[in-house]
Design an enzyme around this catalytic site. Structure first.
Site, PDB file in Angstrom:
ATOM      1  N   THR A  55     -10.210  -9.010   2.004  1.00 52.84           N
ATOM      2  CA  THR A  55      -9.000  -9.199   1.184  1.00 52.84           C
ATOM      3  C   THR A  55      -9.265  -8.705  -0.231  1.00 52.84           C
ATOM      4  O   THR A  55      -8.398  -8.063  -0.849  1.00 52.84           O
ATOM      5  CB  THR A  55      -8.589 -10.690   1.165  1.00 52.84           C
ATOM      6  OG1 THR A  55      -8.576 -11.170   2.506  1.00 52.84           O
ATOM      7  CG2 THR A  55      -7.214 -10.867   0.560  1.00 52.84           C
ATOM      8  N   SER A  60       0.821  -1.215   0.000  1.00 50.71           N
ATOM      9  CA  SER A  60       0.000   0.000   0.000  1.00 50.71           C
ATOM     10  C   SER A  60       0.853   1.262   0.000  1.00 50.71           C
ATOM     11  O   SER A  60       0.338   2.363  -0.247  1.00 50.71           O
ATOM     12  CB  SER A  60      -0.921   0.016   1.231  1.00 50.71           C
ATOM     13  OG  SER A  60      -1.746  -1.114   1.224  1.00 50.71           O
ATOM     14  N   HIS A 117     -10.888 -24.525  10.387  1.00 51.81           N
ATOM     15  CA  HIS A 117     -10.842 -24.963   8.976  1.00 51.81           C
ATOM     16  C   HIS A 117      -9.557 -25.745   8.684  1.00 51.81           C
ATOM     17  O   HIS A 117      -9.442 -26.386   7.654  1.00 51.81           O
ATOM     18  CB  HIS A 117     -11.054 -23.802   7.996  1.00 51.81           C
ATOM     19  CG  HIS A 117      -9.937 -22.804   7.929  1.00 51.81           C
ATOM     20  ND1 HIS A 117     -10.155 -21.475   7.702  1.00 51.81           N
ATOM     21  CD2 HIS A 117      -8.595 -22.931   8.036  1.00 51.81           C
ATOM     22  CE1 HIS A 117      -9.007 -20.832   7.681  1.00 51.81           C
ATOM     23  NE2 HIS A 117      -8.042 -21.699   7.874  1.00 51.81           N
ATOM     24  N   HIS A 118      -8.584 -25.652   9.611  1.00 49.83           N
ATOM     25  CA  HIS A 118      -7.382 -26.482   9.477  1.00 49.83           C
ATOM     26  C   HIS A 118      -7.638 -27.909   9.968  1.00 49.83           C
ATOM     27  O   HIS A 118      -6.753 -28.749   9.890  1.00 49.83           O
ATOM     28  CB  HIS A 118      -6.228 -25.880  10.291  1.00 49.83           C
ATOM     29  CG  HIS A 118      -5.791 -24.537   9.792  1.00 49.83           C
ATOM     30  ND1 HIS A 118      -4.813 -24.378   8.848  1.00 49.83           N
ATOM     31  CD2 HIS A 118      -6.203 -23.284  10.096  1.00 49.83           C
ATOM     32  CE1 HIS A 118      -4.637 -23.092   8.599  1.00 49.83           C
ATOM     33  NE2 HIS A 118      -5.472 -22.397   9.339  1.00 49.83           N
TER      34      HIS A 118
END
Lengths: 38, 536
Positions: B338, B278, B312-313
């Site tokens: 994102t 950025s 989620h892992h």
């Protein structure tokens, strides 16, 4: 320029608050795992 | 909220060269051992992390050497697993995290107009803990049983059964974690309390914002990891049974607690890179950053969501459908903030007067390749797919697109961008471009075929594989060596720049660069902003 005493006090207090948070998170983790695996 | 963004911080009327009346750096080794200057400590962090990148890279090349052909060529499977484990630990805790702290040390005081970090001595201590951790990691290869081979995740029960190498890892993680916590406290206090007059939070460059949020993330997750590995230690040596199923503990609990740390950790390693990109994209598009405030909010949203998706892992451990659906959809939500970021970077470039110097090449490369890693992340967020590709090379491909093309390319973009400010000379642009293209091509040759290997079912963390996987493994190994040697171009380029070989850099090294760091001479004097600048 070195920080003024007022600035030092403010910095120290902020850091202490953060440190207390860190210790609390660690204690919470151990406490919750100990409770769950009892 | 001010409409004046960091990209538009107006130059101050302040004279910045305030070395007079202050001592300069110490001479010789004392300068580095007793360093309290943020620039010196930043330099030490960056040098250390690059050395660890090379050590972790050598381990990766040893892995790829073994995997060039099926069968066992060079290493026993036990040693292979030590290499995979230590490669991950060294890259994460020894290289990526310290490198971003190095960037923070160098740039945050310069960007907010502070004379130094809030706690200069603690800063020194934070750094000097790192070599101790690195030594523990490295010497663990030579203890009986060798290094930790349980994977960087140190899952129980395997980690409970390892030899003393595991204890070395636990102590190293403690030490490196303590260093990270001290670094994070220092960064938060500096950003909150030491900004120059007029430098409101919403005038700060995005890099400071992303690091502020990252530092809070670190404070929330490092104690969790420290507690988890402490419990591993007590299970191993002091008769507790937190995770030892044989004694009534629960190994899956370890996975929950580890990933409560581990998923936000991914963002610890990527948010500062977002901050760098950025800064770089507006400078080389010669336009202010599009959607500054939305970038800040998106960063905060990513950080908050990162605490809500850890399992989620663990889809493959077996969990109820409701939990699977929750973690699946919560993970997909992260793509929204994102996506905001990627959109804003592209919108910043839109109709800009773009030039393609090396920092910009790495920034565009980052956006392109990191987005591929993001998309594969969305794919593995889908629980039924994840169960299929769990622990395969698809996962290796996915997270290397995020960690290498994300974190590492982000760091290279920042390093090339600020190198003139650090060294006082313009680096060799031809070598920089060669480094970019060589890295970009070889990175994709290494990791893109791993998607196919994973989808075809090749499991990770094995020294051997079925003959059907040979071709893609050979390609990946060739790419890995090419990628590894490409990094030596960067090393050579930095050595040249640090020996002042190159054109002298002006204070504002890049035409489109804005921000306080470009108002001080290049190289940045030992003391800067002794009298705080006034930001209008």
């Amino acid at each position: 320029m070195s920080p003024t005493p007022e600035q030092r006090r403010k910095n120290r207090n902020t850091a202490l608050a953060l440190l207390i948070f860190v210790i609390a998170v660690m204690a919470w983790t151990i406490w919750s795992i100990a409770s769950a695996s009892r | 909220m001010s409409s004046v963004t960091a990209g538009h911080v107006p130059p101050t009327t302040h004279d910045h060269d305030h070395d007079h009346g202050h001592h300069g750096p110490e001479k010789g080794w004392r300068r580095w051992v007793f360093a309290t200057n943020h620039k010196d400590i930043g330099t030490m962090y960056l040098v250390f992390s690059f050395a660890m990148l090379l050590e972790g890279g050598v381990l990766a090349l040893l892995l790829r050497t073994e995997l060039f052909a099926p069968g066992l060529q060079f290493f026993r499977p036990e040693l292979f697993n030590q290499f995979t484990t230590m490669h991950g630990l060294i890259m994460i805790f020894g290289s990526i995290m310290p490198a971003f702290v190095g960037f923070a040390n160098w740039m945050i005081p310069l960007q907010i107009g502070a004379s130094d970090m809030a706690f200069a001595r603690m800063n020194n201590f934070s750094f000097w803990l790192l070599p101790i951790g690195a030594i523990l990691f490295t010497v663990s290869f030579f203890v009986p049983g060798g290094a930790n081979a349980a994977g960087w995740t140190m899952y129980a029960p395997l980690s409970l059964q390892m030899g003393p190498g595991m204890d070395f890892t636990i102590f190293a993680v403690h030490i490196l974690g303590a260093s990270s916590i001290m670094g994070a406290i220092n960064i938060i206090v500096t950003v909150l309390n030491m900004r120059a007059p007029g430098m409101t939070l919403f005038k700060m460059p995005l890099f400071c914002w992303t690091w502020l949020i990252t530092a809070y993330l670190l404070l929330a997750i490092m104690p969790v990891l420290a507690a988890a590995v402490t419990m591993l230690l007590t299970d191993r040596h002091f008769g507790t049974a937190f995770f030892n199923a044989a004694a009534g503990g629960d190994p899956v609990l370890y996975q929950h607690i580890f990933w409560f740390f581990g998923h936000p950790e991914v963002y610890v390693m990527i948010l500062p890179a977002f901050g760098i990109i950025s800064s770089v994209v507006p400078a080389f598009a010669r336009k202010p950053l599009f959607g500054y405030a939305s970038m800040v909010y998106a960063t905060a949203a990513i950080a908050i969501l990162s605490f809500l998706v850890w399992a989620h892992h663990m889809f493959a451990t077996g969990m109820g459908t409701t939990s699977q659906l929750y973690f699946m959809y919560a993970t997909m939500l992260i793509s929204i903030p994102t996506g905001v970021k990627v959109f804003n970077w592209v919108a910043t470039m839109w109709r800009g007067s773009m030039t393609f110097e090396t920092p910009m090449l790495f920034a565009i490369g980052f956006i392109f390749v990191f987005t591929i890693g993001g998309f594969t992340g969305l794919i593995v967020a889908v629980a039924p797919i994840d169960i299929q590709v769990h622990d395969t090379y698809y996962i290796i491909a996915h997270f290397h697109y995020v960690m290498v093309a994300g974190s590492l390319f982000g760091m290279y973009s920042g390093a090339y961008y600020w190198l003139p400010k650090w060294t006082g000379v313009m680096y060799d642009e031809k070598l920089g471009k060669l480094h970019f293209w060589s890295s970009m091509i070889s990175f994709n040759i290494t990791f893109f075929p791993m998607h196919f290997l994973g989808l075809a079912g090749m499991p990770r963390r094995y020294a051997d594989y079925s003959a059907q996987f040979t071709d893609f493994n050979m390609i990946a190994t060739i790419g890995a060596f090419w990628f590894g040697f490409s990094q030596l171009i960067f090393l050579w380029l930095v050595i040249k720049a640090s020996r002042k070989i190159g054109e002298p850099a002006p204070a504002q090294a890049w035409e489109g660069a804005t921000g306080l760091e470009w108002s001080v001479p290049s190289p940045a004097p030992f003391h800067t902003f002794e009298t705080p600048p006034v930001v209008k």
